[in-house]
Design a protein around this motif. Structure first.
Motif, PDB file in Angstrom:
ATOM      1  N   PRO A  10       2.481   3.923   6.406  1.00 37.86           N
ATOM      2  CA  PRO A  10       1.220   3.604   5.733  1.00 37.86           C
ATOM      3  C   PRO A  10       0.032   4.187   6.496  1.00 37.86           C
ATOM      4  O   PRO A  10       0.095   4.419   7.701  1.00 37.86           O
ATOM      5  CB  PRO A  10       1.190   2.075   5.753  1.00 37.86           C
ATOM      6  CG  PRO A  10       1.989   1.705   6.963  1.00 37.86           C
ATOM      7  CD  PRO A  10       3.071   2.744   7.072  1.00 37.86           C
ATOM      8  N   GLU A  11      -1.048   4.410   5.770  1.00 35.07           N
ATOM      9  CA  GLU A  11      -2.294   4.802   6.426  1.00 35.07           C
ATOM     10  C   GLU A  11      -2.766   3.622   7.275  1.00 35.07           C
ATOM     11  O   GLU A  11      -2.664   2.471   6.872  1.00 35.07           O
ATOM     12  CB  GLU A  11      -3.331   5.198   5.386  1.00 35.07           C
ATOM     13  CG  GLU A  11      -2.907   6.433   4.582  1.00 35.07           C
ATOM     14  CD  GLU A  11      -3.829   6.721   3.413  1.00 35.07           C
ATOM     15  OE1 GLU A  11      -5.055   6.567   3.580  1.00 35.07           O
ATOM     16  OE2 GLU A  11      -3.319   7.072   2.336  1.00 35.07           O
ATOM     17  N   GLN A  12      -3.305   3.924   8.448  1.00 34.23           N
ATOM     18  CA  GLN A  12      -3.509   2.892   9.452  1.00 34.23           C
ATOM     19  C   GLN A  12      -4.819   2.098   9.391  1.00 34.23           C
ATOM     20  O   GLN A  12      -4.875   0.988   9.921  1.00 34.23           O
ATOM     21  CB  GLN A  12      -3.371   3.530  10.843  1.00 34.23           C
ATOM     22  CG  GLN A  12      -1.991   4.124  11.091  1.00 34.23           C
ATOM     23  CD  GLN A  12      -0.871   3.121  10.980  1.00 34.23           C
ATOM     24  OE1 GLN A  12      -0.861   2.109  11.661  1.00 34.23           O
ATOM     25  NE2 GLN A  12       0.083   3.389  10.092  1.00 34.23           N
TER      26      GLN A  12
ATOM     27  N   THR B 100       0.800  -1.229   0.000  1.00 40.62           N
ATOM     28  CA  THR B 100       0.000   0.000   0.000  1.00 40.62           C
ATOM     29  C   THR B 100       0.828   1.272   0.000  1.00 40.62           C
ATOM     30  O   THR B 100       0.283   2.361  -0.136  1.00 40.62           O
ATOM     31  CB  THR B 100      -0.935   0.022   1.218  1.00 40.62           C
ATOM     32  OG1 THR B 100      -0.138  -0.046   2.416  1.00 40.62           O
ATOM     33  CG2 THR B 100      -1.890  -1.159   1.189  1.00 40.62           C
ATOM     34  N   GLY B 101       2.142   1.145   0.170  1.00 37.16           N
ATOM     35  CA  GLY B 101       2.986   2.334   0.185  1.00 37.16           C
ATOM     36  C   GLY B 101       2.955   3.044   1.529  1.00 37.16           C
ATOM     37  O   GLY B 101       2.236   2.652   2.464  1.00 37.16           O
ATOM     38  N   ALA B 102       3.760   4.092   1.636  1.00 35.94           N
ATOM     39  CA  ALA B 102       3.786   4.946   2.821  1.00 35.94           C
ATOM     40  C   ALA B 102       3.158   6.263   2.410  1.00 35.94           C
ATOM     41  O   ALA B 102       3.830   7.162   1.922  1.00 35.94           O
ATOM     42  CB  ALA B 102       5.223   5.149   3.311  1.00 35.94           C
TER      43      ALA B 102
ATOM     44  N   GLY C 213       7.566  -3.290   0.302  1.00 35.69           N
ATOM     45  CA  GLY C 213       7.644  -1.916  -0.175  1.00 35.69           C
ATOM     46  C   GLY C 213       7.602  -0.905   0.956  1.00 35.69           C
ATOM     47  O   GLY C 213       7.930  -1.210   2.112  1.00 35.69           O
ATOM     48  N   ASP C 214       7.163   0.291   0.634  1.00 30.30           N
ATOM     49  CA  ASP C 214       7.209   1.390   1.593  1.00 30.30           C
ATOM     50  C   ASP C 214       6.341   1.154   2.822  1.00 30.30           C
ATOM     51  O   ASP C 214       6.628   1.687   3.892  1.00 30.30           O
ATOM     52  CB  ASP C 214       6.782   2.700   0.917  1.00 30.30           C
ATOM     53  CG  ASP C 214       7.824   3.221  -0.061  1.00 30.30           C
ATOM     54  OD1 ASP C 214       8.858   2.548  -0.248  1.00 30.30           O
ATOM     55  OD2 ASP C 214       7.602   4.303  -0.649  1.00 30.30           O
ATOM     56  N   CYS C 215       5.270   0.381   2.711  1.00 29.58           N
ATOM     57  CA  CYS C 215       4.428   0.129   3.881  1.00 29.58           C
ATOM     58  C   CYS C 215       5.153  -0.728   4.904  1.00 29.58           C
ATOM     59  O   CYS C 215       4.774  -0.757   6.077  1.00 29.58           O
ATOM     60  CB  CYS C 215       3.102  -0.508   3.485  1.00 29.58           C
ATOM     61  SG  CYS C 215       3.219  -2.203   2.869  1.00 29.58           S
TER      62      CYS C 215
ATOM     63  N   GLU D 215       0.640  -6.433  13.402  1.00 29.24           N
ATOM     64  CA  GLU D 215       1.631  -5.847  14.297  1.00 29.24           C
ATOM     65  C   GLU D 215       2.425  -4.788  13.544  1.00 29.24           C
ATOM     66  O   GLU D 215       2.727  -4.956  12.359  1.00 29.24           O
ATOM     67  CB  GLU D 215       2.564  -6.942  14.820  1.00 29.24           C
ATOM     68  CG  GLU D 215       3.497  -6.482  15.918  1.00 29.24           C
ATOM     69  CD  GLU D 215       4.354  -7.606  16.490  1.00 29.24           C
ATOM     70  OE1 GLU D 215       5.277  -7.311  17.256  1.00 29.24           O
ATOM     71  OE2 GLU D 215       4.085  -8.789  16.140  1.00 29.24           O
ATOM     72  N   LYS D 216       2.778  -3.702  14.249  1.00 28.67           N
ATOM     73  CA  LYS D 216       3.516  -2.598  13.632  1.00 28.67           C
ATOM     74  C   LYS D 216       4.888  -2.468  14.278  1.00 28.67           C
ATOM     75  O   LYS D 216       5.109  -2.931  15.408  1.00 28.67           O
ATOM     76  CB  LYS D 216       2.750  -1.284  13.803  1.00 28.67           C
ATOM     77  CG  LYS D 216       1.296  -1.323  13.370  1.00 28.67           C
ATOM     78  CD  LYS D 216       0.596  -0.027  13.762  1.00 28.67           C
ATOM     79  CE  LYS D 216      -0.907  -0.151  13.639  1.00 28.67           C
ATOM     80  NZ  LYS D 216      -1.603   1.059  14.129  1.00 28.67           N
ATOM     81  N   ASP D 217       5.785  -1.789  13.555  1.00 33.07           N
ATOM     82  CA  ASP D 217       7.079  -1.483  14.157  1.00 33.07           C
ATOM     83  C   ASP D 217       7.002  -0.120  14.844  1.00 33.07           C
ATOM     84  O   ASP D 217       5.940   0.509  14.895  1.00 33.07           O
ATOM     85  CB  ASP D 217       8.208  -1.557  13.124  1.00 33.07           C
ATOM     86  CG  ASP D 217       8.113  -0.485  12.039  1.00 33.07           C
ATOM     87  OD1 ASP D 217       7.356   0.496  12.204  1.00 33.07           O
ATOM     88  OD2 ASP D 217       8.805  -0.632  11.008  1.00 33.07           O
ATOM     89  N   ALA D 218       8.129   0.355  15.344  1.00 32.26           N
ATOM     90  CA  ALA D 218       8.141   1.598  16.114  1.00 32.26           C
ATOM     91  C   ALA D 218       7.796   2.811  15.267  1.00 32.26           C
ATOM     92  O   ALA D 218       7.436   3.866  15.806  1.00 32.26           O
ATOM     93  CB  ALA D 218       9.513   1.779  16.761  1.00 32.26           C
ATOM     94  N   ARG D 219       7.884   2.692  13.937  1.00 30.62           N
ATOM     95  CA  ARG D 219       7.587   3.827  13.052  1.00 30.62           C
ATOM     96  C   ARG D 219       6.197   3.708  12.429  1.00 30.62           C
ATOM     97  O   ARG D 219       5.900   4.427  11.472  1.00 30.62           O
ATOM     98  CB  ARG D 219       8.644   3.907  11.943  1.00 30.62           C
ATOM     99  CG  ARG D 219      10.063   4.178  12.465  1.00 30.62           C
ATOM    100  CD  ARG D 219      11.041   4.306  11.298  1.00 30.62           C
ATOM    101  NE  ARG D 219      11.111   3.062  10.538  1.00 30.62           N
ATOM    102  CZ  ARG D 219      11.548   2.981   9.274  1.00 30.62           C
ATOM    103  NH1 ARG D 219      11.918   4.070   8.632  1.00 30.62           N
ATOM    104  NH2 ARG D 219      11.591   1.815   8.663  1.00 30.62           N
TER     105      ARG D 219
END
Length: 494
Positions: free
Chosen positions: A424-426, A246-248, A460-462, A435-439
């Protein structure tokens, strides 16, 4: 590779360009083709170095060094020198699904790590890559190659940007049924709406390749947003595997006084609506014009440059680009040795055009905005700026300090925020419970791409955060490899 003495006999040459004052009147690509004989000379400059770094694809000091997709650069340089163009195209396609994209928009970290570049201008790798694939299209060598058999497995790829397209192409080769879901009205993601037409032509470059992918059996569904038009639960239920590309796309904002004034927009709002207008042949409903306006762009990088070039084509009155970092040196600094990416001063196409039209590089280095000023109707009229300097605090960290007495008020009726992206949009991430990382990126290890949910991958960017198109290629191909392994228990994908 190439001619053993070629790097001594021939000087570096790159593709020509239309003059800035000529090209700013349209949205056409402005690079001029290089004759075959000159391309052969450039291929001859590849110096048969014992340990070529151009295709290593490593990260040094946080930046790409060498080609992230490990393009077989010395090999196709040699083939071009020998006039074996079809063979050069075959070698190029072994590692790169879409060289016509990277040949146009990649900043060429391969050239930054070229061994010849230690003491001479590096081999013009990007121009050669661009020319190989363009010749392949011209000669009719690039044709649909659908898989010989199908596995019956179904894979959904969310996002049709560079990572999604690479993952789709690779998984289709493996014989899976691939569906790419795109929320925009056209496929291509960043390639379609994040990069202006004069830098990457849409109809005859991006859509040409997508049409070929369709002919190979890939299904593209546009105007489909996962979480709205199809639920996250149904996505997992209807497909054997899912890859999120989905990209950032969450932009970094600038919350200073006056941020709510009209005429202040994120760069991607400006660029996306402009490309839609160019492609539709009529003004899009979200179109933002720079015509007759003083434009201030906050942020450097490729997106800022694209805003400069687009504003000039609209007919802006003036354009200025605020850059919070210092002006780079003219040549490599001692702390930026080869084969790191060379952090040196250069003018990209937008700055060249601004210089030609207005007489100076539009970038104001070590400068930041402190306040937006508006009129009685709530329209932005000016940007207050101040010069800054970077100083170390007690913990040894660099912090930003304003320089007293350098305050300035700049007229502006259009302000574009091009300060990068925060991840990425949440909503989709949260809907899947990933699960997400610190960023706030989707947590999935590089070269594994597996999220916290089995059968759901991210690339990718997401996953990695805002990065280069060529890194998206790396990730899309890698995620396809892992996805195929998950589906089949083994894989022949590289």
């Amino acid at each position: 590779m190439g001619k053993p003495t070629g790097f001594i006999e021939y000087r570096r040459e790159v593709e020509g360009e239309l003059a800035p004052l000529d090209r700013i009147h349209n949205w056409d690509e402005f690079h001029l083709p290089m004759p075959d004989d000159k391309l052969r000379n450039q291929g001859a400059r590849c110096m048969d170095c014992g340990t070529p770094f151009c295709h290593t694809g490593t990260t040094i000091s946080g930046m790409a060094s060498g080609c992230p997709i490990n393009n077989l650069i010395p090999e196709w340089n040699d083939l071009v020198y020998r006039g074996l163009w079809r063979e050069a195209l075959d070698r190029l396609h072994k590692t790169n699904n879409f060289p016509e994209f990277t040949g146009r928009v990649c900043p060429a970290p391969c050239e930054g790590s070229c061994v010849l570049g230690i003491h001479n201008p590096p081999v013009t790798i990007k121009s050669i890559e661009h020319s190989i694939v363009d010749k392949g299209w011209e000669e009719g060598w690039i044709v649909p190659e659908p898989p010989a058999k199908r596995t019956g497995k179904k894979v959904a790829i969310v996002g049709s940007g560079p990572a999604g397209l690479c993952a789709a192409a690779q998984l289709n080769k493996a014989g899976h049924w691939v569906t790419v879901l795109e929320r925009a009205d056209r496929p291509g993601g960043l390639l379609m709406y994040g990069i202006p037409n004069m830098k990457l032509e849409k109809e005859h470059v991006v859509l040409r390749r997508i049409e070929l992918l369709e002919a190979e059996g890939i299904t593209f569904k546009c105007n489909v947003e996962v979480g709205k038009d199809i639920s996250a639960e149904d996505l997992r239920k209807d497909y054997d595997a899912v890859i999120l590309c989905t990209g950032a796309t969450k932009p970094r904002d600038l919350q200073i006084e006056g941020r709510n004034l009209k005429g202040i927009h994120f760069a991607m709002e400006f660029l996306t609506a402009n490309t839609q207008t160019v492609l539709d042949g009529k003004e899009h409903r979200d179109f933002i014009t720079a015509a007759g306006k003083d434009v201030i762009i906050i942020g450097g990088g490729d997106t800022g440059t694209d805003c400069v070039g687009t504003s000039i084509r609209h007919g802006c009155n003036s354009v200025e680009q605020l850059e919070i970092m210092p002006m780079p040196p003219q040549s490599r600094a001692a702390n930026n040795p080869w084969p790191e990416w060379p952090k040196v001063y250069k003018m990209d196409y937008g700055q060249e055009e601004a210089t030609a039209k207005f007489g100076a590089d539009p970038r104001a280095y070590l400068t930041t905005a402190t306040k937006f000023e508006g009129d009685a109707d709530g329209n932005v009229t000016a940007v207050h700026t101040v010069q800054v300097q970077w100083e170390k605090n007690e913990q040894g960290q660099f912090v930003l300090q304003h320089v007293p007495g350098t305050e300035k008020v700049n007229p502006a009726q259009l302000v574009l925020l091009a300060m990068g992206f925060l991840g990425p949009e949440q909503p989709l991430v949260d809907a899947l419970g990933l699960e997400k990382d610190a960023r706030s990126n989707i947590k999935a290890e590089h070269e594994q791409y597996v999220t916290s949910i089995p059968g759901v991958f991210a690339a990718g960017d997401c996953r990695r955060g805002q990065s280069l198109v060529v890194w998206a290629f790396n990730e899309g191909r890698g995620a396809a490899h892992e996805c195929d392994m998950y589906l089949m228990g083994n894989t022949d994908l590289p």
